[in-house]
Design a protein around this motif. Structure first.
Motif, mmCIF file in Angstrom:
data_model
loop_
_atom_site.group_PDB
_atom_site.id
_atom_site.type_symbol
_atom_site.label_atom_id
_atom_site.label_comp_id
_atom_site.label_asym_id
_atom_site.label_seq_id
_atom_site.Cartn_x
_atom_site.Cartn_y
_atom_site.Cartn_z
ATOM 1 N N ILE A 1 4.975 14.329 -11.543
ATOM 2 C CA ILE A 1 5.422 14.381 -12.942
ATOM 3 C C ILE A 1 4.343 15.027 -13.802
ATOM 4 C CG2 ILE A 1 5.915 12.952 -14.974
ATOM 5 C CD1 ILE A 1 7.323 10.989 -13.027
ATOM 6 N N TRP A 2 3.090 14.659 -13.578
ATOM 7 C CA TRP A 2 1.974 15.222 -14.341
ATOM 8 C C TRP A 2 1.864 16.730 -14.106
ATOM 9 C CZ3 TRP A 2 -2.731 17.292 -12.484
ATOM 10 C CH2 TRP A 2 -3.665 17.567 -13.471
ATOM 11 N N ARG A 3 2.048 17.159 -12.850
ATOM 12 C CA ARG A 3 1.979 18.593 -12.549
ATOM 13 C C ARG A 3 3.106 19.376 -13.203
ATOM 14 N NH1 ARG A 3 0.506 18.620 -6.125
ATOM 15 N NH2 ARG A 3 -1.704 18.167 -6.385
ATOM 16 N N ASN A 4 4.258 18.759 -13.349
ATOM 17 C CA ASN A 4 5.414 19.458 -13.916
ATOM 18 C C ASN A 4 5.479 19.371 -15.437
ATOM 19 O OD1 ASN A 4 6.317 20.287 -11.398
ATOM 20 N ND2 ASN A 4 7.468 18.404 -11.088
ATOM 21 N N THR A 5 4.586 18.622 -16.046
ATOM 22 C CA THR A 5 4.553 18.515 -17.494
ATOM 23 C C THR A 5 3.952 19.800 -18.069
ATOM 24 O OG1 THR A 5 4.234 16.133 -17.337
ATOM 25 C CG2 THR A 5 3.700 17.173 -19.455
ATOM 26 N N PRO A 6 4.658 20.446 -18.989
ATOM 27 C CA PRO A 6 4.138 21.696 -19.530
ATOM 28 C C PRO A 6 2.886 21.464 -20.369
ATOM 29 C CG PRO A 6 6.135 21.060 -20.685
ATOM 30 C CD PRO A 6 5.952 20.086 -19.560
ATOM 31 N N TYR B 1 0.828 -1.201 0.000
ATOM 32 C CA TYR B 1 0.000 0.000 0.000
ATOM 33 C C TYR B 1 0.866 1.255 0.000
ATOM 34 C CZ TYR B 1 -2.946 3.694 1.952
ATOM 35 O OH TYR B 1 -3.579 4.873 2.195
ATOM 36 N N PHE B 2 1.866 1.288 0.879
ATOM 37 C CA PHE B 2 2.726 2.462 0.964
ATOM 38 C C PHE B 2 3.593 2.615 -0.281
ATOM 39 C CE2 PHE B 2 2.052 1.973 5.647
ATOM 40 C CZ PHE B 2 1.343 3.147 5.805
ATOM 41 N N ASP B 3 4.046 1.496 -0.864
ATOM 42 C CA ASP B 3 4.817 1.562 -2.113
ATOM 43 C C ASP B 3 3.980 2.150 -3.239
ATOM 44 O OD1 ASP B 3 6.942 0.412 -0.796
ATOM 45 O OD2 ASP B 3 6.587 -1.607 -1.586
ATOM 46 N N GLN B 4 2.747 1.699 -3.356
ATOM 47 C CA GLN B 4 1.857 2.218 -4.403
ATOM 48 C C GLN B 4 1.508 3.678 -4.159
ATOM 49 O OE1 GLN B 4 -1.456 -0.473 -4.434
ATOM 50 N NE2 GLN B 4 -0.387 -1.982 -5.689
ATOM 51 N N LEU B 5 1.335 4.066 -2.903
ATOM 52 C CA LEU B 5 1.033 5.448 -2.572
ATOM 53 C C LEU B 5 2.180 6.364 -2.977
ATOM 54 C CD1 LEU B 5 -1.134 7.184 -1.185
ATOM 55 C CD2 LEU B 5 0.114 6.859 0.954
ATOM 56 N N GLU C 1 3.951 10.038 -9.718
ATOM 57 C CA GLU C 1 3.283 10.220 -11.006
ATOM 58 C C GLU C 1 2.486 11.521 -11.053
ATOM 59 O OE1 GLU C 1 1.003 6.753 -11.960
ATOM 60 O OE2 GLU C 1 2.768 5.467 -12.035
ATOM 61 N N ILE C 2 1.841 11.873 -9.956
ATOM 62 C CA ILE C 2 1.097 13.138 -9.899
ATOM 63 C C ILE C 2 2.062 14.311 -10.015
ATOM 64 C CG2 ILE C 2 -0.238 14.642 -8.363
ATOM 65 C CD1 ILE C 2 -1.689 12.107 -7.405
#
Length: 76
Positions: free
Chosen positions: A60-65, A47-51, A57-58
């Motif tokens: 990376i998504w936020r930093n994607t222009p 659970y903690f690994d997936q979290l 991933e979030i």
């Protein structure tokens, strides 16, 4: 390592009532020692690994222009 219900709730960041409900539903395994519920904390390692992976991933998504504006013809 076994933890109490209260310690597990703090570690998971959820109310004790929710952890207890998950125990009764069979979603969290526990042992009753006659006085209190004991929960093996190693069952939460996945659970903690997936979290952590989801948080990465979030980020990376936020930093994607945002892509350049495509030339869409306005039909108005």
């Amino acid at each position: 390592m076994y933890k109490t219900l209260e310690e597990t709730a703090i570690d998971l960041g959820m109310p004790e009532e929710q952890v207890l409900r998950y125990i009764y539903e069979g979603r969290i395994r526990s042992v009753f020692d006659g006085e209190q519920m004991l929960i093996n904390s190693s069952q939460f390692s996945t659970y903690f690994d997936q979290l952590e992976r989801i948080k990465e991933e979030i980020e990376i998504w936020r930093n994607t222009p945002v892509p350049e504006d495509i030339d869409v013809k306005d039909e108005d």
